[in-house]
Write an enzyme that holds these catalytic residues in place. Sequence first.
Site, mmCIF file in Angstrom:
data_model
loop_
_atom_site.group_PDB
_atom_site.id
_atom_site.type_symbol
_atom_site.label_atom_id
_atom_site.label_comp_id
_atom_site.label_asym_id
_atom_site.label_seq_id
_atom_site.Cartn_x
_atom_site.Cartn_y
_atom_site.Cartn_z
ATOM 1 C CE LYS A 13 -70.799 32.189 -32.782
ATOM 2 N NZ LYS A 13 -70.975 33.626 -32.998
ATOM 3 N NE ARG A 66 -61.896 30.900 -41.556
ATOM 4 C CZ ARG A 66 -61.094 30.225 -42.358
ATOM 5 N NH1 ARG A 66 -61.560 29.376 -43.221
ATOM 6 N NH2 ARG A 66 -59.796 30.436 -42.313
ATOM 7 C CG HIS A 67 -70.540 32.299 -38.142
ATOM 8 N ND1 HIS A 67 -70.976 32.262 -36.845
ATOM 9 C CD2 HIS A 67 -70.600 31.023 -38.581
ATOM 10 C CE1 HIS A 67 -71.300 31.033 -36.526
ATOM 11 N NE2 HIS A 67 -71.064 30.244 -37.554
ATOM 12 C CB ALA A 68 -70.067 37.719 -35.295
#
Length: 138
Positions: free
Chosen positions: A97, A50-52
């Site tokens: 992602k 849950r991040h980029a």
Amino acid sequence: MIEDCRLIEFQQKGDERGHLVIIEGNQDVPFDIKRVFYIYGSDRDVIRGRHANYHSEFVLINVSGTSKVKVDDGTSQKIFHLDRPHIGIYLPKLIWKDMYDFSEDSVLLCLSSEHYDADEYIRDYDKYLTIRKEGEHA
Ligand code: TYD
């Protein structure tokens, strides 16, 4: 950008003693490997990631078990199934992602082009979309 997320098949050096997979930085993956971490013991209903990342590129490999990786470039999404120890997914920088659907025996190995820096993680999806839009107009 989503097109840049791709599966990499590593060479398997198998013989009667078992299998061996070799991953060398800048040869088998398209960056110098500065960091290795792995994720295991996540239940099937857990969503990780849950991040980029502003700078980090990654290769993710389920060295044991299976998981799914949903990648998102702010416009398109794609789901990859990781289910073999010699198959990895390459993720360039600035890709959102989610890792999920972990099997009980899942060990997800993550290779990164950068050392850990919390400040280069984008953890807010709306902020991510803004950054992507700004990038398009830069
Ligand atoms: P997090 O990024 O939430 O893991 P995931 O992306 O797999 O869901 O990281 C969990 C914690 O571990 C968080 O406090 C940051 C820390 N961490 C490090 O210190 N170094 C690292 O290389 C990573 C990946 C995480």
